[in-house]
Design an enzyme around this catalytic site. Structure first.
Site, PDB file in Angstrom:
ATOM      1  N   ASP A  29       0.747  -1.088   0.097  1.00 42.30           N
ATOM      2  CA  ASP A  29       0.062  -0.050   0.090  1.00 42.30           C
ATOM      3  C   ASP A  29       0.620   1.158   0.123  1.00 42.30           C
ATOM      4  O   ASP A  29       1.810   1.421   0.770  1.00 42.30           O
ATOM      5  CB  ASP A  29      -0.727  -0.007   1.156  1.00 42.30           C
ATOM      6  CG  ASP A  29      -2.107   1.318   1.294  1.00 42.30           C
ATOM      7  OD1 ASP A  29      -1.728   2.198   0.538  1.00 42.30           O
ATOM      8  OD2 ASP A  29      -2.610   1.288   2.283  1.00 42.30           O
ATOM      9  N   GLU A  79      29.719   6.509   7.207  1.00 39.93           N
ATOM     10  CA  GLU A  79      29.821   5.112   7.218  1.00 39.93           C
ATOM     11  C   GLU A  79      29.774   4.413   6.056  1.00 39.93           C
ATOM     12  O   GLU A  79      29.451   2.980   6.031  1.00 39.93           O
ATOM     13  CB  GLU A  79      28.748   4.647   8.241  1.00 39.93           C
ATOM     14  CG  GLU A  79      27.345   4.912   8.000  1.00 39.93           C
ATOM     15  CD  GLU A  79      26.168   4.558   8.780  1.00 39.93           C
ATOM     16  OE1 GLU A  79      26.000   3.247   8.664  1.00 39.93           O
ATOM     17  OE2 GLU A  79      25.722   5.252   9.529  1.00 39.93           O
ATOM     18  N   CYS A 111      25.297   6.954  12.267  1.00 39.86           N
ATOM     19  CA  CYS A 111      24.898   8.161  11.953  1.00 39.86           C
ATOM     20  C   CYS A 111      25.234   9.372  12.785  1.00 39.86           C
ATOM     21  O   CYS A 111      24.841  10.409  12.801  1.00 39.86           O
ATOM     22  CB  CYS A 111      23.431   8.057  11.920  1.00 39.86           C
ATOM     23  SG  CYS A 111      22.518   6.717  10.752  1.00 39.86           S
ATOM     24  N   THR A 152      13.844   3.029   3.140  1.00 40.01           N
ATOM     25  CA  THR A 152      14.549   3.978   4.122  1.00 40.01           C
ATOM     26  C   THR A 152      15.803   4.125   3.380  1.00 40.01           C
ATOM     27  O   THR A 152      16.653   4.463   4.314  1.00 40.01           O
ATOM     28  CB  THR A 152      14.350   3.467   5.432  1.00 40.01           C
ATOM     29  OG1 THR A 152      15.423   2.286   5.696  1.00 40.01           O
ATOM     30  CG2 THR A 152      13.036   3.167   6.068  1.00 40.01           C
ATOM     31  N   SER A 201      15.949  -1.438  16.397  1.00 43.50           N
ATOM     32  CA  SER A 201      16.715  -0.331  16.269  1.00 43.50           C
ATOM     33  C   SER A 201      15.651   1.094  16.722  1.00 43.50           C
ATOM     34  O   SER A 201      15.996   2.017  17.005  1.00 43.50           O
ATOM     35  CB  SER A 201      17.028  -0.182  15.012  1.00 43.50           C
ATOM     36  OG  SER A 201      17.973   0.999  14.738  1.00 43.50           O
ATOM     37  N   HIS A 233      17.663  13.212  14.022  1.00 40.33           N
ATOM     38  CA  HIS A 233      18.133  12.370  12.965  1.00 40.33           C
ATOM     39  C   HIS A 233      17.058  11.655  12.305  1.00 40.33           C
ATOM     40  O   HIS A 233      16.245  11.164  13.176  1.00 40.33           O
ATOM     41  CB  HIS A 233      19.427  11.293  13.463  1.00 40.33           C
ATOM     42  CG  HIS A 233      19.464  10.262  12.656  1.00 40.33           C
ATOM     43  ND1 HIS A 233      19.987  10.490  11.380  1.00 40.33           N
ATOM     44  CD2 HIS A 233      19.295   8.993  12.859  1.00 40.33           C
ATOM     45  CE1 HIS A 233      20.283   9.202  10.694  1.00 40.33           C
ATOM     46  NE2 HIS A 233      19.842   8.386  11.813  1.00 40.33           N
ATOM     47  N   LYS A 242       7.724  10.210  15.822  1.00 40.53           N
ATOM     48  CA  LYS A 242       7.446   9.411  16.955  1.00 40.53           C
ATOM     49  C   LYS A 242       7.899   9.843  18.275  1.00 40.53           C
ATOM     50  O   LYS A 242       7.567   9.914  19.242  1.00 40.53           O
ATOM     51  CB  LYS A 242       7.523   7.943  16.834  1.00 40.53           C
ATOM     52  CG  LYS A 242       6.799   7.258  15.730  1.00 40.53           C
ATOM     53  CD  LYS A 242       7.390   5.607  15.371  1.00 40.53           C
ATOM     54  CE  LYS A 242       6.245   4.970  14.353  1.00 40.53           C
ATOM     55  NZ  LYS A 242       6.704   3.761  14.174  1.00 40.53           N
ATOM     56  N   ASN A 275      17.314   8.867   3.523  1.00 34.28           N
ATOM     57  CA  ASN A 275      18.400   8.500   4.843  1.00 34.28           C
ATOM     58  C   ASN A 275      19.743   8.969   4.324  1.00 34.28           C
ATOM     59  O   ASN A 275      20.246   8.620   3.248  1.00 34.28           O
ATOM     60  CB  ASN A 275      18.473   7.148   5.215  1.00 34.28           C
ATOM     61  CG  ASN A 275      18.941   7.267   6.447  1.00 34.28           C
ATOM     62  OD1 ASN A 275      19.598   8.164   7.147  1.00 34.28           O
ATOM     63  ND2 ASN A 275      18.893   5.854   7.107  1.00 34.28           N
ATOM     64  N   SER A 308      23.422   4.184  15.468  1.00 37.08           N
ATOM     65  CA  SER A 308      23.150   2.846  15.781  1.00 37.08           C
ATOM     66  C   SER A 308      24.576   2.211  16.401  1.00 37.08           C
ATOM     67  O   SER A 308      25.733   2.875  16.002  1.00 37.08           O
ATOM     68  CB  SER A 308      22.660   2.083  14.692  1.00 37.08           C
ATOM     69  OG  SER A 308      21.172   2.652  14.422  1.00 37.08           O
TER      70      SER A 308
END
Length: 388
Positions: A29, A79, A111, A152, A201, A233, A242, A275, A308
């Site tokens: 979707d 990275e 990151c 992403t 994560s 970030h 969120k 990203n 991370s």
């Protein structure tokens, strides 16, 4: 002494894929991508661009001859490094024609590394107030075709100039940090795509945000009313939303609406690029400055940096008088709109055309790449760069 971000430059390659069309091709979707992760377009990186060329293209937009004369340190956060020994910073310094009397170093912590570079640069400028430090956050986000992390992905570069009496943002001294050895995201040697435990994560990201944000508030006796915006970030823009909602729990409606509005302004560019890894937080900052009509000098902006593995930091900056005069908002907005859409098939072909690492000699066709700085190939295992 006031030290902070003097200039911000941004570059992403000329191609993008539409996320709704990618969703259809993956039998998903479209709202899963458009709303669920908050992405509308994703940058597609051709083989003629890597972190070095993207960084040089970002810096080219902002540096003057006077800037170049004062830069004697280049810190390259990535990275997506191109060499296990030689720093990407030295390649970019050469492409940009910077003077030879400088330090050039590459930094890595997922990151987060560009934020580490900024903190190092602040200390350097404090000791050398007549100098400037050029920082890059440049990456290519790769998880693989038809994988959970595919929507992403993205890529690009941010160029960040640190100086005394900065034109954009004075960085305040107090910050809060937190580090813990976890396996939420990693890329073993020899892997071109990252490995990630997606749910773990995402939870770690939010947990680290709450830890460093609350720690900062406790240290400084500040509260949300002291902020005009909170920036994040953004591996995908819904992730930042969120976390912001966690901070807004039980807050007054007017404050909640203000910070939500600032967040929407801060994710305009990230939604169209995807990203950037090390550059994502600073693209969010640039997006806010370019797209907000209500910010004013003296406004405090909070920034959450996460890498991370994992490292988190919350720090703040104060907008400077006349900061709008030193932005390139129209140029950035037009640049993103003028990119070329590729089909899902073309995106897959470009994604799979990664420069081979086991060939001594490779020639690339640079005629279709419109950028000033391009990667033309490899000769005797040495990358060949062109400045046009």
């Amino acid at each position: 002494m006031k030290i902070g971000i003097d200039k911000l430059g941004f570059y992403t390659p000329q191609y993008y894929v539409d996320m709704a069309k990618l969703a259809h091709a993956r039998n998903e979707d479209p709202n899963k991508y458009l709303i669920g992760i908050g992405q509308s377009k994703m940058a597609v990186i051709p083989p003629t661009q890597d972190v070095v060329t993207m960084a040089a293209n970002a810096a080219e937009k902002i540096l003057t001859p006077e800037d170049k004369e004062k830069i004697d340190m280049v810190l390259f956060a990535t990275e997506s490094g191109i060499d296990n020994s030689k720093a990407a910073a030295i390649y970019v310094a050469d492409l940009l024609g910077l003077k030879k009397e400088l330090r050039a170093v590459e930094l890595k912590q997922a990151c987060y590394a560009a934020t580490a570079a900024i903190q190092l640069a602040k200390g350097y400028v404090a000791l050398n107030p007549d100098k400037k430090v050029l920082i890059f956050g440049a990456d290519i986000s790769r998880y693989g075709l038809n994988t959970g992390g595919e929507p992403t992905q993205g890529g690009g570069a941010m160029a960040i100039l640190i100086a005394k009496d900065p034109k954009l943002l004075v960085l305040e001294d107090e910050s809060a940090v937190y580090a813990q050895n976890i396996m939420d995201f990693w890329r073993p040697l020899g892997f071109s795509e990252a490995l990630v435990d997606g749910k773990f994560s995402a939870n770690a990201y939010m947990d680290f945000f709450i830890k460093v944000f609350n720690s900062y508030l406790a240290k400084t006796n500040k509260n949300l009313k002291n902020f005009e915006a909170l920036l994040f970030h953004l591996p995908y823009t819904k992730m930042g939303l969120k976390s912001l909602r966690l901070a807004l729990q039980e807050q007054p409606e007017d404050l909640t609406q203000k910070l939500l509005a600032r967040f929407e302004e801060s994710r305009v560019y990230n939604m169209q690029v995807g990203n950037l890894y090390t550059g994502s937080l600073y693209l969010s900052l640039l997006s806010l400055l370019d797209n907000s009509k209500t910010l004013k000098a003296g406004d405090r902006i909070g920034l959450f940096s996460y890498g991370s593995g994992a490292q988190g930091e919350f720090f703040t900056g104060l907008l400077q008088p006349g900061y709008q005069d030193y932005l390139q908002a129209t140029d950035n907005q037009e640049f993103l709109q003028q990119r070329i859409e590729v089909s899902v098939q073309e995106y897959e072909e470009l994604f799979s055309s990664l420069l081979p690492t086991n060939q001594a000699d490779v020639s690339l066709d640079v005629t279709k790449d419109q950028a000033k700085y391009v990667l033309s190939g490899v000769k005797e295992y040495k990358r060949q760069y062109l400045a046009r």
